[in-house]
Write a protein that holds these residues in place. Sequence first.
Motif, PDB file in Angstrom:
ATOM      1  N   PRO A 140      30.295  42.132  34.442  1.00  0.00           N
ATOM      2  CA  PRO A 140      31.557  41.412  34.229  1.00  0.00           C
ATOM      3  C   PRO A 140      31.987  40.591  35.432  1.00  0.00           C
ATOM      4  O   PRO A 140      32.460  39.456  35.293  1.00  0.00           O
ATOM      5  CB  PRO A 140      32.554  42.526  33.892  1.00  0.00           C
ATOM      6  CG  PRO A 140      31.911  43.792  34.339  1.00  0.00           C
ATOM      7  CD  PRO A 140      30.439  43.574  34.196  1.00  0.00           C
ATOM      8  N   GLN A 141      31.793  41.130  36.641  1.00  0.00           N
ATOM      9  CA  GLN A 141      32.214  40.390  37.837  1.00  0.00           C
ATOM     10  C   GLN A 141      31.350  39.160  38.075  1.00  0.00           C
ATOM     11  O   GLN A 141      31.800  38.178  38.678  1.00  0.00           O
ATOM     12  CB  GLN A 141      32.209  41.300  39.074  1.00  0.00           C
ATOM     13  CG  GLN A 141      30.873  41.905  39.454  1.00  0.00           C
ATOM     14  CD  GLN A 141      30.649  43.263  38.838  1.00  0.00           C
ATOM     15  OE1 GLN A 141      31.118  43.542  37.738  1.00  0.00           O
ATOM     16  NE2 GLN A 141      29.945  44.130  39.557  1.00  0.00           N
ATOM     17  N   ASP A 142      30.104  39.181  37.586  1.00  0.00           N
ATOM     18  CA  ASP A 142      29.231  38.007  37.734  1.00  0.00           C
ATOM     19  C   ASP A 142      29.800  36.796  37.004  1.00  0.00           C
ATOM     20  O   ASP A 142      29.468  35.652  37.353  1.00  0.00           O
ATOM     21  CB  ASP A 142      27.839  38.306  37.178  1.00  0.00           C
ATOM     22  CG  ASP A 142      27.073  39.342  37.984  1.00  0.00           C
ATOM     23  OD1 ASP A 142      27.305  39.426  39.200  1.00  0.00           O
ATOM     24  OD2 ASP A 142      26.241  40.053  37.397  1.00  0.00           O
ATOM     25  N   GLU A 143      30.622  37.026  36.008  1.00  0.00           N
ATOM     26  CA  GLU A 143      31.176  35.940  35.206  1.00  0.00           C
ATOM     27  C   GLU A 143      32.560  35.502  35.672  1.00  0.00           C
ATOM     28  O   GLU A 143      33.149  34.604  35.074  1.00  0.00           O
ATOM     29  CB  GLU A 143      31.209  36.369  33.735  1.00  0.00           C
ATOM     30  CG  GLU A 143      29.812  36.638  33.182  1.00  0.00           C
ATOM     31  CD  GLU A 143      29.804  37.026  31.718  1.00  0.00           C
ATOM     32  OE1 GLU A 143      30.869  37.426  31.202  1.00  0.00           O
ATOM     33  OE2 GLU A 143      28.743  36.927  31.084  1.00  0.00           O
ATOM     34  N   ALA A 187      39.750  46.712  32.337  1.00  0.00           N
ATOM     35  CA  ALA A 187      40.871  46.118  33.049  1.00  0.00           C
ATOM     36  C   ALA A 187      41.039  44.657  32.690  1.00  0.00           C
ATOM     37  O   ALA A 187      42.165  44.163  32.499  1.00  0.00           O
ATOM     38  CB  ALA A 187      40.685  46.276  34.554  1.00  0.00           C
ATOM     39  N   ASP A 188      39.914  43.948  32.572  1.00  0.00           N
ATOM     40  CA  ASP A 188      39.964  42.531  32.209  1.00  0.00           C
ATOM     41  C   ASP A 188      40.527  42.358  30.799  1.00  0.00           C
ATOM     42  O   ASP A 188      41.316  41.445  30.531  1.00  0.00           O
ATOM     43  CB  ASP A 188      38.559  41.943  32.306  1.00  0.00           C
ATOM     44  CG  ASP A 188      38.557  40.423  32.310  1.00  0.00           C
ATOM     45  OD1 ASP A 188      39.633  39.816  32.517  1.00  0.00           O
ATOM     46  OD2 ASP A 188      37.475  39.839  32.108  1.00  0.00           O
ATOM     47  N   GLU A 189      40.129  43.243  29.889  1.00  0.00           N
ATOM     48  CA  GLU A 189      40.611  43.155  28.510  1.00  0.00           C
ATOM     49  C   GLU A 189      42.098  43.490  28.395  1.00  0.00           C
ATOM     50  O   GLU A 189      42.796  42.948  27.535  1.00  0.00           O
ATOM     51  CB  GLU A 189      39.801  44.114  27.622  1.00  0.00           C
ATOM     52  CG  GLU A 189      38.348  43.699  27.432  1.00  0.00           C
ATOM     53  CD  GLU A 189      37.508  44.799  26.792  1.00  0.00           C
ATOM     54  OE1 GLU A 189      38.094  45.876  26.496  1.00  0.00           O
ATOM     55  OE2 GLU A 189      36.298  44.585  26.603  1.00  0.00           O
ATOM     56  N   THR A 222      47.595  38.132  36.402  1.00  0.00           N
ATOM     57  CA  THR A 222      46.928  39.263  37.053  1.00  0.00           C
ATOM     58  C   THR A 222      45.730  38.795  37.865  1.00  0.00           C
ATOM     59  O   THR A 222      44.791  38.209  37.314  1.00  0.00           O
ATOM     60  CB  THR A 222      46.484  40.311  36.022  1.00  0.00           C
ATOM     61  OG1 THR A 222      47.623  40.768  35.293  1.00  0.00           O
ATOM     62  CG2 THR A 222      45.822  41.496  36.704  1.00  0.00           C
ATOM     63  N   LEU A 223      45.767  39.043  39.159  1.00  0.00           N
ATOM     64  CA  LEU A 223      44.643  38.760  40.047  1.00  0.00           C
ATOM     65  C   LEU A 223      43.736  39.980  40.070  1.00  0.00           C
ATOM     66  O   LEU A 223      44.158  41.067  40.465  1.00  0.00           O
ATOM     67  CB  LEU A 223      45.151  38.453  41.458  1.00  0.00           C
ATOM     68  CG  LEU A 223      44.083  38.318  42.561  1.00  0.00           C
ATOM     69  CD1 LEU A 223      43.141  37.157  42.279  1.00  0.00           C
ATOM     70  CD2 LEU A 223      44.744  38.170  43.930  1.00  0.00           C
ATOM     71  N   ALA A 255      36.423  37.054  41.909  1.00  0.00           N
ATOM     72  CA  ALA A 255      37.855  37.073  41.593  1.00  0.00           C
ATOM     73  C   ALA A 255      38.189  36.168  40.416  1.00  0.00           C
ATOM     74  O   ALA A 255      37.496  35.182  40.145  1.00  0.00           O
ATOM     75  CB  ALA A 255      38.667  36.650  42.822  1.00  0.00           C
ATOM     76  N   LYS A 256      39.281  36.513  39.741  1.00  0.00           N
ATOM     77  CA  LYS A 256      39.845  35.683  38.681  1.00  0.00           C
ATOM     78  C   LYS A 256      41.348  35.927  38.654  1.00  0.00           C
ATOM     79  O   LYS A 256      41.835  36.968  39.091  1.00  0.00           O
ATOM     80  CB  LYS A 256      39.216  36.012  37.326  1.00  0.00           C
ATOM     81  CG  LYS A 256      39.510  37.396  36.802  1.00  0.00           C
ATOM     82  CD  LYS A 256      38.773  37.708  35.502  1.00  0.00           C
ATOM     83  CE  LYS A 256      38.960  36.660  34.443  1.00  0.00           C
ATOM     84  NZ  LYS A 256      38.420  37.058  33.117  1.00  0.00           N
ATOM     85  N   GLY A 257      42.086  34.928  38.146  1.00  0.00           N
ATOM     86  CA  GLY A 257      43.527  35.057  38.079  1.00  0.00           C
ATOM     87  C   GLY A 257      44.219  34.225  39.142  1.00  0.00           C
ATOM     88  O   GLY A 257      43.598  33.371  39.791  1.00  0.00           O
ATOM     89  N   PRO A 258      45.527  34.456  39.363  1.00  0.00           N
ATOM     90  CA  PRO A 258      46.293  33.639  40.304  1.00  0.00           C
ATOM     91  C   PRO A 258      45.692  33.616  41.708  1.00  0.00           C
ATOM     92  O   PRO A 258      45.422  34.655  42.283  1.00  0.00           O
ATOM     93  CB  PRO A 258      47.666  34.313  40.293  1.00  0.00           C
ATOM     94  CG  PRO A 258      47.759  34.966  38.953  1.00  0.00           C
ATOM     95  CD  PRO A 258      46.369  35.430  38.657  1.00  0.00           C
TER      96      PRO A 258
END
Length: 527
Positions: A90-93, A352-354, A361-362, A494-497
């Motif tokens: 998941p983190q690879d994406e 957590a992503d779902e 959410t960062l 990372a993803k989000g703000p």
Amino acid sequence: MKFSLSVTMAVLLGSTAAFAQTADLPQQGNEWFTSAQETLQQLVERQENTNRALNVILFVADGNGVGTNYATRLFEGQQQGGLGDDHNLPQDEFPYSALVKTYSANGQTPDSAPTATAMNSGIKTKNDLINVTDNVAVGDCAAGLENGVRTFAEIVSDMDKSVGVISTARITHATPAAVYARTADRDFEDDTLIPEGCEQDDIALQLYQQMENGVIDLAMGGGRRHFITTDTTDAEDSAGVREDSQNLAQMAVDNLSASYVQTQEEFDALDLTAEGPILGLFEPSHMQYEADRSGEPSLAEMTTAAIEKLSQNDNGYYLEVEAGRVDHANHAGNAARVLTDGVAFAEAIRVADEMTDDADTLIIVTSDHEHAIAFNGYCGRGSDILGLCMQVNGDGIEALDEPNMASDALPYTVIGYLNGAGSVLVEQIPDEAETSAATDVDTGEASPEAGAPIYSGDRSAIADADVTDIDYLQQALIPMSSETHSGEDVAVYAKGPWAHLFDGTIEQNVIFHVMHHAATAGEATSN
């Protein structure tokens, strides 16, 4: 604004022209080529998120550097029936990533105390220190009390956010402890480990105090023995180790209206809407490896419960989730348990992503350090990541059914370690008559002293070993009872703000500063 728009249009027009130019290339129909074009389009269309982060989730797989992450990727992909290397965790994406320098103030190779401090307080410090500055000598309690720093958890708690910490290691271990504690030595986990004359509170007591202060709202992991007294037994009939008459777990229930759980059954019965903090202590020491787990929740289950609990606060939350036993299995040289726990970590990231919204959410996924793990070559695609390195197939894609052979005419595994318990160098005590302290005239090297141990290589055991067995220890070079950390870079995803601030190669303490900026800058979103 006019300048920004013109720049954006130029980029889009340039990319359109680039796409058009591929029409004349003979490789344009190749699946690798078209897949890369799709990725390029996604990159062109990427939009930076400058909202204020309502929530921050920091995922740390202890000891999960770039190499260990690579192995986990192949392992999960192969479990799903693929070749593995084209699989994505998941983190690879996640859209943004960087390399992270992990050295500490005094260590080219760090331990988890200063690395976790870097992420939770924004400074580098010495090995073994947690949330105190690097002018403190390890074990100097007085200096530690005078040189403590303020943590991200305390900062966001003052913003009326909730805070949670989860680990599959002891909750008093270095990485989770950095969320709430300050100590001149990471080993001060309970009162019996505090040296005479040291006035610092132990780490378990500091967790109770931070619950009492309203900083920590949820803590789950192992380490139960550090919270209960020697005359108290837990759910497994194991006695505690505290000698100060403070049963911290019971104090949390009596004084803080905490929900205290020790087993899977109690965890499943938790009322996540109840007032008061949650304290989950599922083992006397570390929680079980995922491959052996029984009677206690998974990392994904604890993550789910934490988000459900913490998200009831309209002001948001900070949650740190540690897969602590990835590190321990690497120390053991036991790749099968490393990767099984790595997949459990990936599942926690997925849930957590779902459960969260990228708009507010960062989510950060990283590691504190890498290990001395290595990958042998030249392996064909589809070689079992826990198995032998198979020959490349010149006529096809998937590896041949024949292993590569080393110069000793023996096969070798894909994964190995530079040092550790699986060393191929076997200790031997030579007879005095066979050794001397003289210098070897041919090599110029000193011979070992009479009777001193020498080491000789022997890889013959690999011929009959089941190298994919859960208990198999990968072959290593240098003999050590416990494999060591490595000082090489790790990755951050990372993803989000404000996730776009992770770029290039950064110092590890920058992670704190991105989290702090994301939680305080930009505009709040309306849900």
